[in-house]
Design a protein around this motif. Sequence first.
Motif, PDB file in Angstrom:
ATOM      1  N   MET A 265      30.357  40.487  27.679  1.00  0.00           N
ATOM      2  CA  MET A 265      30.496  39.875  28.993  1.00  0.00           C
ATOM      3  C   MET A 265      31.812  39.117  29.111  1.00  0.00           C
ATOM      4  N   THR A 266      32.200  38.386  28.078  1.00  0.00           N
ATOM      5  CA  THR A 266      33.449  37.628  28.141  1.00  0.00           C
ATOM      6  C   THR A 266      34.650  38.557  28.242  1.00  0.00           C
ATOM      7  N   LYS A 267      34.566  39.731  27.666  1.00  0.00           N
ATOM      8  CA  LYS A 267      35.686  40.666  27.701  1.00  0.00           C
ATOM      9  C   LYS A 267      35.762  41.444  29.008  1.00  0.00           C
ATOM     10  N   ASN A 268      34.625  41.612  29.682  1.00  0.00           N
ATOM     11  CA  ASN A 268      34.591  42.512  30.831  1.00  0.00           C
ATOM     12  C   ASN A 268      34.306  41.854  32.172  1.00  0.00           C
ATOM     13  N   PHE A 269      33.873  40.593  32.180  1.00  0.00           N
ATOM     14  CA  PHE A 269      33.540  39.930  33.442  1.00  0.00           C
ATOM     15  C   PHE A 269      34.199  38.573  33.596  1.00  0.00           C
ATOM     16  N   MET A 270      35.310  38.358  32.903  1.00  0.00           N
ATOM     17  CA  MET A 270      36.156  37.185  33.085  1.00  0.00           C
ATOM     18  C   MET A 270      37.596  37.672  33.159  1.00  0.00           C
ATOM     19  N   VAL A 271      38.407  37.047  33.986  1.00  0.00           N
ATOM     20  CA  VAL A 271      39.781  37.499  34.159  1.00  0.00           C
ATOM     21  C   VAL A 271      40.759  36.410  33.736  1.00  0.00           C
ATOM     22  N   SER A 272      41.778  36.797  32.991  1.00  0.00           N
ATOM     23  CA  SER A 272      42.839  35.884  32.584  1.00  0.00           C
ATOM     24  C   SER A 272      44.113  36.687  32.384  1.00  0.00           C
ATOM     25  N   TRP A 273      45.240  35.998  32.329  1.00  0.00           N
ATOM     26  CA  TRP A 273      46.514  36.671  32.073  1.00  0.00           C
ATOM     27  C   TRP A 273      46.472  37.404  30.745  1.00  0.00           C
ATOM     28  N   ASP A 274      46.011  36.724  29.703  1.00  0.00           N
ATOM     29  CA  ASP A 274      45.953  37.347  28.381  1.00  0.00           C
ATOM     30  C   ASP A 274      45.043  38.566  28.390  1.00  0.00           C
TER      31      ASP A 274
ATOM     32  N   ARG B 107      47.848  41.209  28.087  1.00  0.00           N
ATOM     33  CA  ARG B 107      47.931  41.418  26.644  1.00  0.00           C
ATOM     34  C   ARG B 107      46.894  42.425  26.154  1.00  0.00           C
ATOM     35  N   ASP B 108      45.654  42.278  26.637  1.00  0.00           N
ATOM     36  CA  ASP B 108      44.569  43.129  26.144  1.00  0.00           C
ATOM     37  C   ASP B 108      44.290  44.324  27.052  1.00  0.00           C
ATOM     38  N   LYS B 109      45.020  44.437  28.157  1.00  0.00           N
ATOM     39  CA  LYS B 109      44.940  45.604  29.056  1.00  0.00           C
ATOM     40  C   LYS B 109      43.560  45.787  29.683  1.00  0.00           C
ATOM     41  N   ARG B 110      42.834  44.702  29.924  1.00  0.00           N
ATOM     42  CA  ARG B 110      41.538  44.811  30.585  1.00  0.00           C
ATOM     43  C   ARG B 110      41.735  44.637  32.092  1.00  0.00           C
ATOM     44  N   ILE B 111      42.358  45.639  32.683  1.00  0.00           N
ATOM     45  CA  ILE B 111      42.748  45.565  34.092  1.00  0.00           C
ATOM     46  C   ILE B 111      41.525  45.515  35.002  1.00  0.00           C
ATOM     47  N   TRP B 112      40.438  46.142  34.597  1.00  0.00           N
ATOM     48  CA  TRP B 112      39.239  46.184  35.437  1.00  0.00           C
ATOM     49  C   TRP B 112      38.670  44.804  35.720  1.00  0.00           C
ATOM     50  N   THR B 113      38.994  43.813  34.878  1.00  0.00           N
ATOM     51  CA  THR B 113      38.458  42.473  35.096  1.00  0.00           C
ATOM     52  C   THR B 113      39.027  41.830  36.356  1.00  0.00           C
ATOM     53  N   LEU B 114      40.127  42.366  36.888  1.00  0.00           N
ATOM     54  CA  LEU B 114      40.627  41.871  38.167  1.00  0.00           C
ATOM     55  C   LEU B 114      39.574  42.020  39.263  1.00  0.00           C
TER      56      LEU B 114
ATOM     57  N   ALA C  58      39.195  40.447  46.168  1.00  0.00           N
ATOM     58  CA  ALA C  58      38.830  40.139  44.784  1.00  0.00           C
ATOM     59  C   ALA C  58      40.036  40.255  43.859  1.00  0.00           C
ATOM     60  N   VAL C  59      40.768  41.345  43.987  1.00  0.00           N
ATOM     61  CA  VAL C  59      41.938  41.562  43.139  1.00  0.00           C
ATOM     62  C   VAL C  59      43.042  40.560  43.475  1.00  0.00           C
ATOM     63  N   GLY C  60      43.221  40.274  44.759  1.00  0.00           N
ATOM     64  CA  GLY C  60      44.225  39.290  45.151  1.00  0.00           C
ATOM     65  C   GLY C  60      43.931  37.920  44.581  1.00  0.00           C
ATOM     66  N   CYS C  61      42.669  37.531  44.587  1.00  0.00           N
ATOM     67  CA  CYS C  61      42.256  36.261  43.996  1.00  0.00           C
ATOM     68  C   CYS C  61      42.562  36.234  42.506  1.00  0.00           C
ATOM     69  N   SER C  62      42.200  37.302  41.806  1.00  0.00           N
ATOM     70  CA  SER C  62      42.423  37.366  40.361  1.00  0.00           C
ATOM     71  C   SER C  62      43.908  37.350  40.018  1.00  0.00           C
ATOM     72  N   LEU C  63      44.704  38.105  40.769  1.00  0.00           N
ATOM     73  CA  LEU C  63      46.144  38.132  40.515  1.00  0.00           C
ATOM     74  C   LEU C  63      46.767  36.756  40.742  1.00  0.00           C
ATOM     75  N   ALA C  64      46.361  36.100  41.820  1.00  0.00           N
ATOM     76  CA  ALA C  64      46.895  34.763  42.087  1.00  0.00           C
ATOM     77  C   ALA C  64      46.536  33.808  40.963  1.00  0.00           C
ATOM     78  N   HIS C  65      45.312  33.917  40.478  1.00  0.00           N
ATOM     79  CA  HIS C  65      44.890  33.040  39.380  1.00  0.00           C
ATOM     80  C   HIS C  65      45.707  33.273  38.117  1.00  0.00           C
ATOM     81  N   ILE C  66      45.829  34.514  37.697  1.00  0.00           N
ATOM     82  CA  ILE C  66      46.499  34.756  36.414  1.00  0.00           C
ATOM     83  C   ILE C  66      47.999  34.472  36.506  1.00  0.00           C
ATOM     84  N   LEU C  67      48.612  34.756  37.649  1.00  0.00           N
ATOM     85  CA  LEU C  67      50.033  34.448  37.802  1.00  0.00           C
ATOM     86  C   LEU C  67      50.263  32.942  37.833  1.00  0.00           C
ATOM     87  N   TYR C  68      49.387  32.239  38.507  1.00  0.00           N
ATOM     88  CA  TYR C  68      49.493  30.776  38.554  1.00  0.00           C
ATOM     89  C   TYR C  68      49.338  30.180  37.158  1.00  0.00           C
TER      90      TYR C  68
END
Length: 264
Positions: free
Chosen positions: A98-107, A111-118, A162-172
């Motif tokens: 769950m932590t790998k697939n349902f949480m989004v972060s820059w790393d 880094r880990d290429k889990r793009i789907w988490t966006l 959803a993706v816009g929110c995630s992108l804004a978060h990780i870039l910030y």
Amino acid sequence: MNLLIRTLVSRQSPLLICRRQLATEKHRRAFRSSDIMDKLRSSMPSSPRTNNQRSFGPINERNVILGIIAANGLVFATWKFSYANLRSNQDQRLLWFMTKNFMVSWDGVVRDKRIWTLLTSAFSHFDLTHFLINNLVLYSFGPLVLNYIGLKAFFELFIYSAVGCSLAHILYQKFYDRKPSLPAVGASGVTMGMTMLYAFIRPFDSVLLFFIIPMPVIVAVGAFVAYDLYRAVTHRQGNIGSAGHLGGALAGTLYYLLKIRGRF
């Protein structure tokens, strides 16, 4: 990995953001969405579709929204079960999944290429209060937006917000807050995108600010966007992911300007 799992179970981690940072136990208990629709309640009934929108057949607005809420509920229940499974059986596998697939972060994304988490992080909630509030917003406001823009456009808006929110978060977190490992979850970006788009389509519909004060939806939405902008710029997000809120709002704005404007 073990340290991350122990931190999650302790529920005292400063590493979690639900479009917001959870720095203390008190904040974790108060884990909830603070986006616009947590404070707003539409007083307007659903409006009829325009003639240029196709019928959904057996699919109606409520069923679509209930399907999204059911998906949120499944992810929420899986989080709860994963915690319980770790405590009772010392089995970390589901919680780690769950932590790998349902949480989004820059790393996680870069880094880990889990793009789907966006996208998948938008279905993810840890806390019951946060889960209930976000889904109440989806249930109350989602059908209004869907009814106006149609099914295809609604799903596009959902994904973009959803993706816009995630992108804004990780870039910030990477370039402004300097915390690239700080992850996020929650449907705040989706509700922000829906609210912003609705504010453009029906700007003078009345909403109740804090369930008490009536005002035009465009005024209420603008006030909360300004507040999120202030919090993000001044590093005063606290346990609230204001940058993610702004990303969802921006996605809703762009979708209206580029795809919806002129249809109504």
